[in-house]
Scaffold this active site. Structure first.
Site, PDB file in Angstrom:
ATOM      1  N   LYS A 165     -13.699  73.596  45.714  1.00 36.78           N
ATOM      2  CA  LYS A 165     -12.747  72.480  45.846  1.00 36.78           C
ATOM      3  C   LYS A 165     -12.416  72.337  47.325  1.00 36.78           C
ATOM      4  O   LYS A 165     -12.479  73.311  48.080  1.00 36.78           O
ATOM      5  CB  LYS A 165     -11.472  72.796  45.052  1.00 36.78           C
ATOM      6  CG  LYS A 165     -10.656  71.576  44.703  1.00 36.78           C
ATOM      7  CD  LYS A 165     -11.186  70.869  43.474  1.00 36.78           C
ATOM      8  CE  LYS A 165     -10.458  69.572  43.239  1.00 36.78           C
ATOM      9  NZ  LYS A 165     -10.785  68.996  41.922  1.00 36.78           N
ATOM     10  N   ASP A 216     -11.338  63.368  43.887  1.00 38.57           N
ATOM     11  CA  ASP A 216     -10.179  63.935  43.178  1.00 38.57           C
ATOM     12  C   ASP A 216      -9.003  63.053  43.594  1.00 38.57           C
ATOM     13  O   ASP A 216      -9.227  61.896  44.014  1.00 38.57           O
ATOM     14  CB  ASP A 216      -9.973  65.414  43.564  1.00 38.57           C
ATOM     15  CG  ASP A 216      -8.938  66.121  42.689  1.00 38.57           C
ATOM     16  OD1 ASP A 216      -9.222  66.376  41.517  1.00 38.57           O
ATOM     17  OD2 ASP A 216      -7.819  66.396  43.164  1.00 38.57           O
TER      18      ASP A 216
END
Ligand code: NDP
Length: 447
Positions: free
Chosen positions: A128, A168
């Site tokens: 991430k 995201d």
């Protein structure tokens, strides 16, 4: 030794090594409560320090991102990429641009992503990244300059067989387009290094719908497994971004009555239900015009409640799709008191630890994010496959894949999480996600 006795030294070590990173501690704790007892029962996983290794990222990359705003001022933000584990495939996970981004949040997300990606059955490791850059209120030109600068630095560490970032919070099609364009210019390669791309340049059909649709497919499977259906159920959804919009769309399609949506300024309550036409307005408002959810009231009858979340309303189902820790202990109690029978986490870790325990103690069907929102990364994985094979699958083929992947995830949760009459979906997802990664790590020896 009981679970708690094993948990204490493990968590103590984790907290000492990662001081003050409370979201990361929370995510690891939630997994460890299921995995420590599982390891104790399975000798082949013992003495390999698997959980300790999984909760120490392979590497954390941090860098400066400088750009120039429309007034000619030099601005400096911070960028990160947490590459958590690539035992089962190239690192894969989104990029988040939001003022709250810090290493604790990215480490929790990368850790969770490792289990989620494993659950999909596709060959993807967990990562991430993101930045504390806030795209809100910035012009397109500013967002472009930021994205170009960000990916110029990140580009050294990613590639189609190394690490494949996606979107995201705060990173949608616009941002992916700017980053992909810059990466292509820098490398002189048209590769599948980013997913969530536009259809014209290597993107996949149904990627934008996949997370929200997948969460509702999961809900549908959970209800069917318990001899219930979505038809006519009152549904609370938070958020009005990518995940929320498509969760609402699929829930409405399957006959559910969606009565709320929200953004960071508050929630709207439409007691008649948000239908397809009303949702089209929300899409235009939030995606094209980047407006506020309260503007819904300019066209339709509803209530707007500022600075609140919708969890105290009467409903059968809740699908949190905004951000982490948006359902508190009190919210969990209110949902149960008001008749909630199922909660599906569209966002990542939206429920606090105490809230999860309350849902489980009250036998509410609870789908954790690593299972419920895996549809997005699954279709990203399919985008990688299409890019490698230089072909595009049809919408019908991809819908079938998505449904099957979500169904298989549901089955893994049932297999590993059934406790008497109750399916503990968190336990099922944690163990189901762990096994594949752990087996690959064992095969590699000590690395
Ligand atoms: P978007 O940026 O498209 O939308 C986020 C939504 O949540 C917006 O409505 C935003 O409001 C609201 N929001 C964000 N932060 C807060 C906050 N602190 N308090 C209240 N509301 C907030 O993001 P996504 O829909 O893509 O992501 C939502 C969640 O789903 C995240 O947890 C993400 O990690 C997770 N997720 C997303 C996937 C995807 O495919 N997109 C895949 C898997 C998980 P506002 O408009 O005011 O900013």
């Amino acid at each position: 030794m009981n679970v708690e006795e094993n948990m204490i030294p493990f968590m103590k070590g984790l907290k000492r090594r990662n001081r003050g990173e409370k979201e990361f501690h929370q995510a690891v704790y939630e997994v460890a409560t299921d995995i420590i007892p599982f390891i104790k029962k399975h000798p082949k996983y013992q003495n390999a320090l698997l959980l300790e290794r999984l909760s120490e990222p392979d590497r954390v990359i941090s860098f400066r991102v400088c750009w120039v705003d429309d007034q000619g001022n030099i601005r400096a933000n911070r960028g990160h990429r947490v590459q958590n584990n690539n035992a089962i495939g190239p690192y894969k996970g989104g990029l988040r641009f939001h003022s709250s981004v810090n290493l604790s949040i990215l480490k929790f997300l990368a850790f969770e992503q490792t289990f989620k990606n494993s659950l999909t059955g596709l060959p993807m490791g967990g990562a991430k990244g993101g930045s504390d850059f806030n795209p809100k209120g910035k012009s397109n030109a500013e967002v472009m300059r930021f994205c170009q600068s960000f990916v110029t630095e990140l580009g050294r560490y990613i590639g189609p067989d190394i690490d494949v970032p996606a979107g995201d919070i705060g990173v949608g099609a616009r941002e992916i387009g700017y980053m992909f364009g810059q990466l292509k210019r820098l490398t002189n390669k048209f590769s599948g290094t980013l997913t969530g791309k536009g259809l014209e340049y290597g993107g996949s059909l149904i990627r934008k719908e996949a997370t929200g649709y997948g969460a509702v497919y999961m809900l549908d499977d959970m209800l069917k497994h318990h001899k219930q259906s979505i038809e006519g159920k009152r549904i609370l959804i938070s958020g009005s971004g990518n995940v929320a919009i498509y969760a609402a769309e699929k829930a409405i399609h399957l006959g559910g009555k969606v009565i709320t949506l929200s953004d960071s300024s508050g929630y709207i309550y439409d007691k008649e239900g948000i239908n397809a036409e009303k949702l089209a307005l929300v899409k235009d408002l939030k995606v094209n015009r980047r407006g506020r959810i309260s503007e819904y009231l300019n066209t339709y009858d509803a209530e707007f409640v500022a600075d609140q979340r919708p969890w105290h309303l009467k409903a059968d189902i809740a699908i949190p799709c905004a951000t982490q820790n948006e359902i508190s202990e009190d919210d969990a109690k209110a949902l149960i008191k008001n008749g909630c029978i199922a909660l599906v986490e569209g966002a990542n870790m939206p429920t606090v630890k105490e809230g999860i325990e309350i849902f489980q103690d009250n036998k509410v069907l609870f789908a954790p994010s690593k299972a419920a929102n895996a549809g997005g990364v699954a279709v990203s994985g399919l985008e990688m496959s299409q890019n490698s094979a230089r072909l595009s699958w049809s919408e019908a083929e991809l819908q079938q894949y998505l449904k099957k992947i979500m169904h298989d995830i549901h089955e893994k949760c049932v297999t590993h999480g059934t406790e008497k009459e109750y399916v503990n979906y968190s336990k099922g997802a944690n163990i189901g996600g762990f096994i594949k990664v752990a087996d690959a790590m064992l095969a590699y020896g000590v690395i």
